[in-house]
Motif scaffolding. Sequence first.
Motif, PDB file in Angstrom:
ATOM      1  N   PRO A 138       3.355   5.502  11.195  1.00  0.00           N
ATOM      2  CA  PRO A 138       2.292   6.519  10.946  1.00  0.00           C
ATOM      3  C   PRO A 138       0.805   6.089  11.325  1.00  0.00           C
ATOM      4  CG  PRO A 138       3.822   6.021   9.171  1.00  0.00           C
ATOM      5  CD  PRO A 138       4.122   4.915  10.028  1.00  0.00           C
ATOM      6  N   GLU A 139      -0.013   7.117  11.209  1.00  0.00           N
ATOM      7  CA  GLU A 139      -1.394   6.868  11.817  1.00  0.00           C
ATOM      8  C   GLU A 139      -2.292   6.026  10.767  1.00  0.00           C
ATOM      9  OE1 GLU A 139      -2.294   8.095  14.561  1.00  0.00           O
ATOM     10  OE2 GLU A 139      -4.505   7.258  14.259  1.00  0.00           O
ATOM     11  N   THR A 140      -1.616   6.140   9.597  1.00  0.00           N
ATOM     12  CA  THR A 140      -2.700   5.201   8.414  1.00  0.00           C
ATOM     13  C   THR A 140      -2.438   3.634   8.860  1.00  0.00           C
ATOM     14  OG1 THR A 140      -0.861   5.376   6.810  1.00  0.00           O
ATOM     15  CG2 THR A 140      -2.853   6.948   6.624  1.00  0.00           C
ATOM     16  N   CYS A 141      -1.152   3.513   9.133  1.00  0.00           N
ATOM     17  CA  CYS A 141      -0.730   2.062   9.355  1.00  0.00           C
ATOM     18  C   CYS A 141      -1.564   1.539  10.957  1.00  0.00           C
ATOM     19  CB  CYS A 141       0.761   1.987   9.979  1.00  0.00           C
ATOM     20  SG  CYS A 141       1.965   2.710   8.600  1.00  0.00           S
ATOM     21  N   ARG A 142      -1.576   2.629  11.666  1.00  0.00           N
ATOM     22  CA  ARG A 142      -2.469   2.217  13.098  1.00  0.00           C
ATOM     23  C   ARG A 142      -3.752   1.765  12.733  1.00  0.00           C
ATOM     24  NH1 ARG A 142       0.755   4.842  17.484  1.00  0.00           N
ATOM     25  NH2 ARG A 142       2.551   5.438  16.292  1.00  0.00           N
ATOM     26  N   THR A 143      -4.288   2.561  11.821  1.00  0.00           N
ATOM     27  CA  THR A 143      -5.778   2.163  11.678  1.00  0.00           C
ATOM     28  C   THR A 143      -6.070   1.228  10.518  1.00  0.00           C
ATOM     29  OG1 THR A 143      -5.923   4.143   9.973  1.00  0.00           O
ATOM     30  CG2 THR A 143      -6.604   4.490  12.347  1.00  0.00           C
ATOM     31  N   ALA A 200       8.669   4.486  -0.875  1.00  0.00           N
ATOM     32  CA  ALA A 200       9.139   3.077  -1.390  1.00  0.00           C
ATOM     33  C   ALA A 200       8.019   2.230  -1.035  1.00  0.00           C
ATOM     34  CB  ALA A 200      10.395   2.766  -0.759  1.00  0.00           C
ATOM     35  N   HIS A 201       7.906   1.155  -2.027  1.00  0.00           N
ATOM     36  CA  HIS A 201       7.249  -0.136  -1.894  1.00  0.00           C
ATOM     37  C   HIS A 201       8.271  -1.134  -1.882  1.00  0.00           C
ATOM     38  CE1 HIS A 201       3.637   1.919  -3.375  1.00  0.00           C
ATOM     39  NE2 HIS A 201       3.244   1.514  -2.275  1.00  0.00           N
ATOM     40  N   PRO A 202       8.157  -2.344  -1.065  1.00  0.00           N
ATOM     41  CA  PRO A 202       7.522  -2.451   0.115  1.00  0.00           C
ATOM     42  C   PRO A 202       8.014  -1.334   1.031  1.00  0.00           C
ATOM     43  CG  PRO A 202       8.474  -4.544  -0.273  1.00  0.00           C
ATOM     44  CD  PRO A 202       9.123  -3.593  -1.409  1.00  0.00           C
ATOM     45  N   ARG A 206      14.909  11.524   2.248  1.00  0.00           N
ATOM     46  CA  ARG A 206      15.073  10.084   2.011  1.00  0.00           C
ATOM     47  C   ARG A 206      13.994   9.404   1.909  1.00  0.00           C
ATOM     48  NH1 ARG A 206      19.555   8.135   6.405  1.00  0.00           N
ATOM     49  NH2 ARG A 206      20.841  10.046   6.387  1.00  0.00           N
ATOM     50  N   HIS A 207      12.698   9.990   2.623  1.00  0.00           N
ATOM     51  CA  HIS A 207      11.677   8.884   2.628  1.00  0.00           C
ATOM     52  C   HIS A 207      10.265   9.437   2.186  1.00  0.00           C
ATOM     53  CE1 HIS A 207      14.205   6.040   4.702  1.00  0.00           C
ATOM     54  NE2 HIS A 207      14.364   6.601   5.596  1.00  0.00           N
ATOM     55  N   ILE A 208      10.187  10.822   1.901  1.00  0.00           N
ATOM     56  CA  ILE A 208       8.903  11.247   1.947  1.00  0.00           C
ATOM     57  C   ILE A 208       8.848  11.968   0.501  1.00  0.00           C
ATOM     58  CG2 ILE A 208       6.799  12.748   2.688  1.00  0.00           C
ATOM     59  CD1 ILE A 208       8.364  12.619   5.186  1.00  0.00           C
ATOM     60  N   LEU A 250       0.753  -1.200   0.079  1.00  0.00           N
ATOM     61  CA  LEU A 250      -0.200   0.076   0.151  1.00  0.00           C
ATOM     62  C   LEU A 250       0.941   1.233  -0.004  1.00  0.00           C
ATOM     63  CD1 LEU A 250      -2.885  -0.628   2.524  1.00  0.00           C
ATOM     64  CD2 LEU A 250      -2.895  -0.707  -0.123  1.00  0.00           C
ATOM     65  N   ASP A 251       0.178   2.390  -0.428  1.00  0.00           N
ATOM     66  CA  ASP A 251       0.832   3.615  -0.433  1.00  0.00           C
ATOM     67  C   ASP A 251       0.723   4.272   1.158  1.00  0.00           C
ATOM     68  OD1 ASP A 251       1.421   4.160  -2.934  1.00  0.00           O
ATOM     69  OD2 ASP A 251      -0.082   5.028  -3.578  1.00  0.00           O
ATOM     70  N   VAL A 252       1.833   4.743   1.787  1.00  0.00           N
ATOM     71  CA  VAL A 252       1.525   5.116   3.122  1.00  0.00           C
ATOM     72  C   VAL A 252       1.594   6.771   2.933  1.00  0.00           C
ATOM     73  CG1 VAL A 252       2.374   5.074   5.410  1.00  0.00           C
ATOM     74  CG2 VAL A 252       2.461   3.022   4.141  1.00  0.00           C
ATOM     75  N   TYR A 253       0.305   7.217   3.372  1.00  0.00           N
ATOM     76  CA  TYR A 253       0.348   8.687   3.373  1.00  0.00           C
ATOM     77  C   TYR A 253       0.630   9.219   4.697  1.00  0.00           C
ATOM     78  CZ  TYR A 253      -1.508   8.512  -1.344  1.00  0.00           C
ATOM     79  OH  TYR A 253      -1.919   8.460  -2.724  1.00  0.00           O
ATOM     80  N   LEU A 254       1.196  10.370   4.676  1.00  0.00           N
ATOM     81  CA  LEU A 254       1.710  10.954   5.977  1.00  0.00           C
ATOM     82  C   LEU A 254       1.363  12.154   6.077  1.00  0.00           C
ATOM     83  CD1 LEU A 254       5.478   9.921   5.343  1.00  0.00           C
ATOM     84  CD2 LEU A 254       3.905   8.712   6.534  1.00  0.00           C
ATOM     85  N   THR A 255       1.259  12.622   7.625  1.00  0.00           N
ATOM     86  CA  THR A 255       0.873  13.996   7.993  1.00  0.00           C
ATOM     87  C   THR A 255       2.309  14.456   8.504  1.00  0.00           C
ATOM     88  OG1 THR A 255       0.650  13.136  10.168  1.00  0.00           O
ATOM     89  CG2 THR A 255      -1.302  13.198   8.798  1.00  0.00           C
ATOM     90  N   PRO A 256       2.291  15.797   8.878  1.00  0.00           N
ATOM     91  CA  PRO A 256       3.713  16.302   9.245  1.00  0.00           C
ATOM     92  C   PRO A 256       4.008  15.729  10.578  1.00  0.00           C
ATOM     93  CG  PRO A 256       2.289  18.143   8.533  1.00  0.00           C
ATOM     94  CD  PRO A 256       1.253  17.054   8.235  1.00  0.00           C
ATOM     95  N   GLU A 257       2.869  15.383  11.629  1.00  0.00           N
ATOM     96  CA  GLU A 257       2.922  14.656  12.791  1.00  0.00           C
ATOM     97  C   GLU A 257       3.645  13.299  12.392  1.00  0.00           C
ATOM     98  OE1 GLU A 257       0.007  16.035  11.812  1.00  0.00           O
ATOM     99  OE2 GLU A 257       0.353  17.835  12.929  1.00  0.00           O
ATOM    100  N   ASP A 258       3.537  12.392  11.549  1.00  0.00           N
ATOM    101  CA  ASP A 258       3.718  11.364  11.141  1.00  0.00           C
ATOM    102  C   ASP A 258       5.433  11.401  11.015  1.00  0.00           C
ATOM    103  OD1 ASP A 258       1.634   9.828  11.234  1.00  0.00           O
ATOM    104  OD2 ASP A 258       1.112  10.311   9.305  1.00  0.00           O
TER     105      ASP A 258
END
Length: 181
Positions: free
Chosen positions: A127-132, A109-111, A91-93, A65-73
């Motif tokens: 990140p939050e999306t991973c938690r939910t 990146a994937h994975p 490096r990562h975003i 999956l694409d992992v979307y991020l917030t500034p807090e993440d």
Amino acid sequence: MDTDLDRIAALAAARRDEFEVLCYTIDLLEDELPDAALDALIDQIAAPIIAAIDCTRCANCCRSLDVYLTPEDAARLGEALALPPAEVEARHIDRAAAARMGEWGRLRAHPCPFLDGTLCSLYPHRPETCRTYPALTPDFRWTLDDTLDGAGRCPIIYHVLDALVIAIEALERSHPPESPV
Ligand code: SF4
Ligand code: SF4
């Protein structure tokens, strides 16, 4: 409970039309099954499935999956990686790809580069999306397209839809359409 990813993908593909009819039916049942009641039903169906499936042996969402991020993440990632924010971003975003989807940021990146085997190497800082994920509720009715798309990827989603087919059939039997006079 079957968690074999190849079998789940094949089953979800074979039942795609059936699951699409399920989604259509759920849309039509808004009076008999309003949003809050539908979410409560999904939570009831999902609880034993989530309890029976060990996500630490799967990690298919982290691979695909694409992992979307917030500034807090991003700030939490920086903490976990002991990197300044600009370095985490470099490096990562991917901000540009995320912006096209109306989001702040997305892992490049994937994975996921933080996946170690089937475990998250920065689990407390994830990140939050991973938690939910798979985020079935709230608003199950309004995220049906995403849920349907995840059926071949996530054993939890597949088994929830499988059980929901039976639950919705039972509901329809108890609320038959009115016959024309
Ligand atoms: S950050 Fe962790 S939980 Fe999120 S996708 Fe990467 S490995 Fe999976
Ligand atoms: S949420 Fe779904 S795809 Fe992700 S690890 Fe758990 S069962 Fe696998």
